[in-house]
Design an enzyme around this catalytic site. Structure first.
Site, PDB file in Angstrom:
ATOM      1  N   LYS A   1       0.835  -1.209   0.000  1.00 58.38           N
ATOM      2  CA  LYS A   1       0.000   0.000   0.000  1.00 58.38           C
ATOM      3  C   LYS A   1       0.868   1.257   0.000  1.00 58.38           C
ATOM      4  CE  LYS A   1      -2.193  -1.105   3.729  1.00 58.38           C
ATOM      5  NZ  LYS A   1      -1.596  -2.426   3.929  1.00 58.38           N
ATOM      6  N   THR A   2       1.813   1.290   0.926  1.00 61.15           N
ATOM      7  CA  THR A   2       2.658   2.478   1.016  1.00 61.15           C
ATOM      8  C   THR A   2       3.484   2.623  -0.259  1.00 61.15           C
ATOM      9  OG1 THR A   2       2.709   2.214   3.401  1.00 61.15           O
ATOM     10  CG2 THR A   2       4.379   3.630   2.436  1.00 61.15           C
TER      11      THR A   2
ATOM     12  N   ASP B   1      -2.136   7.759   3.569  1.00 61.26           N
ATOM     13  CA  ASP B   1      -1.725   6.417   4.015  1.00 61.26           C
ATOM     14  C   ASP B   1      -2.414   6.117   5.349  1.00 61.26           C
ATOM     15  OD1 ASP B   1      -0.467   3.986   4.051  1.00 61.26           O
ATOM     16  OD2 ASP B   1       1.572   4.754   4.215  1.00 61.26           O
ATOM     17  N   GLU B   2      -2.534   4.846   5.701  1.00 61.37           N
ATOM     18  CA  GLU B   2      -3.122   4.409   6.981  1.00 61.37           C
ATOM     19  C   GLU B   2      -4.503   5.048   7.172  1.00 61.37           C
ATOM     20  OE1 GLU B   2      -1.624   2.162   8.797  1.00 61.37           O
ATOM     21  OE2 GLU B   2       0.518   2.314   8.380  1.00 61.37           O
TER      22      GLU B   2
ATOM     23  N   ARG C   1       4.760  -7.394  11.142  1.00 62.89           N
ATOM     24  CA  ARG C   1       5.973  -6.566  11.007  1.00 62.89           C
ATOM     25  C   ARG C   1       7.162  -7.431  10.621  1.00 62.89           C
ATOM     26  NH1 ARG C   1       3.778  -3.000   9.323  1.00 62.89           N
ATOM     27  NH2 ARG C   1       1.959  -4.315   9.533  1.00 62.89           N
TER      28      ARG C   1
HETATM   29  P1  ATP Z   1       1.517  -2.101   5.999  1.00 65.78           P
HETATM   30  O1  ATP Z   1       0.103  -2.569   5.933  1.00 65.78           O
HETATM   31  O2  ATP Z   1       2.283  -2.828   7.037  1.00 65.78           O
HETATM   32  O3  ATP Z   1       1.641  -0.622   6.034  1.00 65.78           O
HETATM   33  P2  ATP Z   1       1.994  -1.961   3.151  1.00 65.78           P
HETATM   34  O4  ATP Z   1       0.807  -2.563   2.520  1.00 65.78           O
HETATM   35  O5  ATP Z   1       2.076  -0.494   3.190  1.00 65.78           O
HETATM   36  O6  ATP Z   1       2.197  -2.586   4.610  1.00 65.78           O
HETATM   37  P3  ATP Z   1       4.595  -1.825   1.974  1.00 65.78           P
HETATM   38  O7  ATP Z   1       5.320  -1.409   3.180  1.00 65.78           O
HETATM   39  O8  ATP Z   1       4.320  -0.834   0.920  1.00 65.78           O
HETATM   40  O9  ATP Z   1       3.257  -2.571   2.405  1.00 65.78           O
HETATM   41  O10 ATP Z   1       5.324  -3.070   1.292  1.00 65.78           O
HETATM   42  C1  ATP Z   1       5.782  -4.164   2.062  1.00 65.78           C
HETATM   43  C2  ATP Z   1       7.088  -4.691   1.506  1.00 65.78           C
HETATM   44  O11 ATP Z   1       6.894  -5.343   0.259  1.00 65.78           O
HETATM   45  C3  ATP Z   1       8.089  -3.598   1.246  1.00 65.78           C
HETATM   46  O12 ATP Z   1       9.367  -4.064   1.573  1.00 65.78           O
HETATM   47  C4  ATP Z   1       7.950  -3.367  -0.243  1.00 65.78           C
HETATM   48  O13 ATP Z   1       9.112  -2.821  -0.794  1.00 65.78           O
HETATM   49  C5  ATP Z   1       7.679  -4.753  -0.754  1.00 65.78           C
HETATM   50  N1  ATP Z   1       6.902  -4.780  -2.017  1.00 65.78           N
HETATM   51  C6  ATP Z   1       5.659  -4.291  -2.195  1.00 65.78           C
HETATM   52  N2  ATP Z   1       5.236  -4.512  -3.453  1.00 65.78           N
HETATM   53  C7  ATP Z   1       6.227  -5.161  -4.101  1.00 65.78           C
HETATM   54  C8  ATP Z   1       6.403  -5.667  -5.438  1.00 65.78           C
HETATM   55  N3  ATP Z   1       5.453  -5.558  -6.370  1.00 65.78           N
HETATM   56  N4  ATP Z   1       7.561  -6.286  -5.715  1.00 65.78           N
HETATM   57  C9  ATP Z   1       8.523  -6.411  -4.776  1.00 65.78           C
HETATM   58  N5  ATP Z   1       8.426  -5.957  -3.508  1.00 65.78           N
HETATM   59  C10 ATP Z   1       7.291  -5.335  -3.163  1.00 65.78           C
HETATM   60 MG    MG Z   2       2.160   0.854   4.809  1.00 65.87          MG
END
Ligand code: ATP
Ligand code: MG
Length: 720
Positions: free
Chosen positions: A35-36, A220-221, A603
């Site tokens: 997401k982020t 975000d969030e 995490r």
């Molecule tokens: P949270 O819910 O904990 O905030 P999030 O959904 O925001 O998590 P991110 O932090 O954006 O998730 O991504 C999680 C991890 O996965 C990060 O290390 C990110 O770089 C990696 N990642 C996300 N998408 C891809 C992708 N398409 N290919 C490779 N790595 C990815």
């Molecule tokens: Mg995030």
């Protein structure tokens, strides 16, 4: 234009979100699904491909750390700095607006931000000065009441007392508190948001200006926005703005602070036809960690429902360690951290997460003994320490003489003969004349028959005036240095005995370095000192990260939101502590705790350890607990239990109990088969003994409570 660079390393669903046409979009997805990452790429896409100016984007994240990281990631994608991009927390952005438009917001130019602690002090004083029973109206409760109203966008005049005298009193206190803040030019955290909302609501032209400017709102969030934050976004978006919100209903963990996960549904009502994108592939964790997280959260009823999957390997099992007590738990964690470093891993890649801040102390002791550098997020942050707040209060008062909270804090610190009676006199003068304490001090100091009190007050006022004169035109760092030295604070703390005094002086010196490395906003309109003070109030503690590299990270699960670490420990997983006792009986509360557990588990990238202690001393009292129900919700096949090693089984000496009250009892040996009585578990028979000294422990089969391992030095067993 480099479309490929922005779109590579995104899956199809992520790409759909990043390249979505300019219309309201909601990305709902589980932890670690990117997401982020989508938000960062969306910003880069809009600037680089859609050719929008960075000025037309507003990005909101949850912490200042996340904001800094987001900016860095956007810049590295675009390969250019984006200075004009507004990116920050809701509080940070609201503050920025209020600084620019203080007049329209009806604030003095030099308004100051107060933190929760200052706020509570003001309320406490108010309750005392109005002769209200603080047993019936505890300051904390009143504070909670006031903030809850503000979070809902409500001023005292909007509130109905419902014929309830207690509520009437609280509303009156809210009103009186507002008056104190107005007089002192003080703004608390909830007020920042409420003011910023009113600023736009009541200034049509201003709102129109910002609506034209910020077309794209990236959030975000999103699941943890509260009512006033959502209202603020809604207002800014208006009929034409394009909100792009990402969130996870399973990670809503701030309901207790007014967050409303319902905003996810509300968004779809407020922006009909909004594009909804779901991401389900997790890139962060091993399959084992992910399965455990999925299984735990599946126990919640109130969910939108989604299942995360990964292409990654199963990875290591989750290790669960049953400790005897909190020290044993800390020892275990420390030993694993030592192994981690010995294997050549970076310390900052390891995090120890816990439910409550108070748990950190024992862990910290263990880490200090083992000489493992660590950093605690949250807890008593640098800017919240007593001596730092004293120094900041001098700076604040110099900047704004009407800041009553700062005045009271330092009027007699270091001691200068201004006693409680004089301060009380100042307070009642200020009350009677509806003026600040500074003005009251002026009146009393010039009273020819004021005597000694008047001359001490006079001396204090001249000190402040002199400091104000002397620091004019100095660099920020020199201002801070000068004030700390000339205020007498350094001398004062130097006299304080022992380690504590030394630490305080070091901290004050650290404040000078903080001022030195502080970079005021080049486009900012505030004096650097005011900006620094605002930074201290807003970003408490977060700025230390750079100097603290290569440290193990300690933090609550709440502050770990959005972060990821290769190695994670979840400590203190016991019923009563986590889920917290307060919430265990209430289904909604329990679900929120479970979401927090989901946040904790997710995490971890590679290794996850879960620890719980049979006996724990916290806040000065002992408790005996069962492993957290959340551990039981993890499928067995994901878990490997680590049993404490049993070394020896032999008779050992019971430690002396209450040595001061009793003569030492030589040779009170506890033997296998010995009958003992325990204060809580009753009578039982010793089955096993092991360890020595502080670590000596026994296994006792209690008649009613069953078999338990107890640490001798805590258990206070009576031998029978
Ligand atoms: P949270 O819910 O904990 O905030 P999030 O959904 O925001 O998590 P991110 O932090 O954006 O998730 O991504 C999680 C991890 O996965 C990060 O290390 C990110 O770089 C990696 N990642 C996300 N998408 C891809 C992708 N398409 N290919 C490779 N790595 C990815
Ligand atoms: Mg995030």
């Amino acid at each position: 234009m480099d479309v490929t660079r922005i779109l590579e390393n995104l899956n199809d669903a992520q790409r759909e979100a990043v390249t979505a046409p300019a219309e309201p979009t909601l990305v709902i997805a589980g932890a670690g699904s990117g997401k982020t990452r989508v938000l960062v790429h969306r910003a880069a896409w809009l600037i680089d491909v859609e050719k929008l100016s960075a000025q037309s984007l507003l990005a909101v994240t949850f912490t200042n750390k996340a904001a800094a990281e987001m900016r860095a990631r956007i810049e590295s994608l675009l390969k250019v700095p984006v200075q004009h991009l507004w990116i920050g927390t809701f509080h940070g952005l609201a503050h920025r607006l209020l600084r620019r438009h203080w007049r329209e917001a009806d604030l003095p130019q030099s308004f100051q931000i107060i933190d929760a602690d200052d706020q509570q002090r003001i309320i406490k004083r108010l309750i005392r000065s109005l002769d209200i029973d603080d047993g019936r109206f505890p300051p904390r409760e009143v504070q909670y009441f006031i903030n809850a109203q503000k979070d809902e966008g409500l001023r005292p005049q909007h509130l109905d007392d419902d014929n309830d005298p207690d509520r009437r009193q609280k509303i009156a206190l809210y009103e009186a508190y507002e008056e104190v803040c107005r007089r002192g030019g003080l703004v608390d955290f909830a007020e920042l948001l409420l003011r910023a909302h009113e600023l736009w609501r009541d200034n049509e032209d201003l709102l129109a200006h910002y609506r034209r400017r910020f077309r794209h709102l990236l959030v975000d969030e999103f699941q943890d926005t509260n009512a006033i934050q959502y209202a603020w976004l809604r207002l800014l978006a208006g009929p034409e703005g394009i909100p792009f919100a990402v969130g996870d209903d399973d990670q809503s963990i701030y309901r207790w602070r007014g967050a409303r996960v319902e905003h996810i549904q509300q968004f779809q009502k407020d922006f009909p036809g909004a594009r909804v994108v779901k991401l389900e592939q997790n890139y962060r964790s091993t399959a084992t960690i992910l399965n455990a997280a999925n299984a735990v959260i599946a126990h919640n009823n109130e969910r939108m429902g989604k299942n995360l999957w990964t292409e990654g390997a199963a990875g290591e099992p989750i290790r669960v360690y049953a400790a005897y007590n909190e020290r044993d738990e800390a020892d275990f964690i420390v030993a694993r951290l030592r192994d981690w470093s010995a294997q050549g891993n970076a310390r900052q890649d390891a995090a120890v997460l816990y439910r409550s801040n108070a748990q950190s102390r024992v862990l910290e002791e263990g880490l200090i003994n083992a000489q493992i550098p660590y950093r605690v997020y949250g807890g008593l942050r640098f800017f919240e320490r007593q001596e730092i707040k004293d120094a900041l209060a001098y700076l604040r008062l110099i900047s704004n003489r009407d800041d009553d909270a700062s005045f009271e804090r330092i009027v007699n610190r270091p001691t200068r003969g201004i006693g409680a009676r004089t301060v009380e006199m100042l307070r009642s003068y200020a009350r009677a004349n509806a003026c600040s304490l500074w003005r009251a001090a002026g009146a009393i100091a010039s009273d020819p028959i004021g005597g000694r009190a008047a001359s001490s007050v006079n001396a204090f006022m001249s000190l402040i005036e002199r400091l104000a004169r002397e620091t004019q035109g100095l660099s920020l760092e020199n201002q801070v240095d000068h004030v700390i030295g000339m205020s007498g604070l350094i001398e004062f703390f130097r006299k304080e005995k022992g380690e504590k005094g030394v630490t305080r002086v070091e901290n004050l010196e650290e404040l000078v370095s903080a001022a030195k490395s502080f970079e005021p906003d080049p486009a900012g309109e505030m004096a650097p000192i005011d900006e620094f003070l605002a930074h201290a109030a807003l970003e408490a503690g977060e700025g230390q990260a750079d100097a603290w590299d290569d440290c193990v990270q300690l933090m609550t699960m709440h502050s770990a939101k959005g972060l990821e670490f290769p190695l994670v420990f979840l400590a203190g997983m016991e019923d009563g502590l986590f889920p917290h006792q307060r919430s265990a009986a209430d289904p909604a509360g329990l679900e929120e705790e479970r979401r927090l557990c989901y946040v904790g588990i997710t995490r971890a990238m590679q290794s996850l350890y879960i620890t719980h202690a049979e006996q724990r001393r916290l806040h000065g009292s002992d408790s005996y607990s069962l492993p957290s129900r959340f551990i039981r919700e993890i499928p067995d096949e994901c878990i490997e239990e680590i049993r404490p090693k049993v070394h020896v089984s032999r008779p050992l000496r019971a430690p002396e109990r209450r040595p001061a009250a009793r003569a030492p009892e030589p040779e009170t040996g506890i033997r296998l088969g010995q009958h003992v009585r325990h204060g809580k578990f009753g009578e039982g028979v010793v089955l096993n003994c092991e360890g020595q000294g502080a670590h000596a422990r026994v296994e006792v089969n209690f008649e009613t409570a069953g078999t338990k391992w107890l640490v001798l030095s805590y258990a206070n067993l009576d031998l029978m």
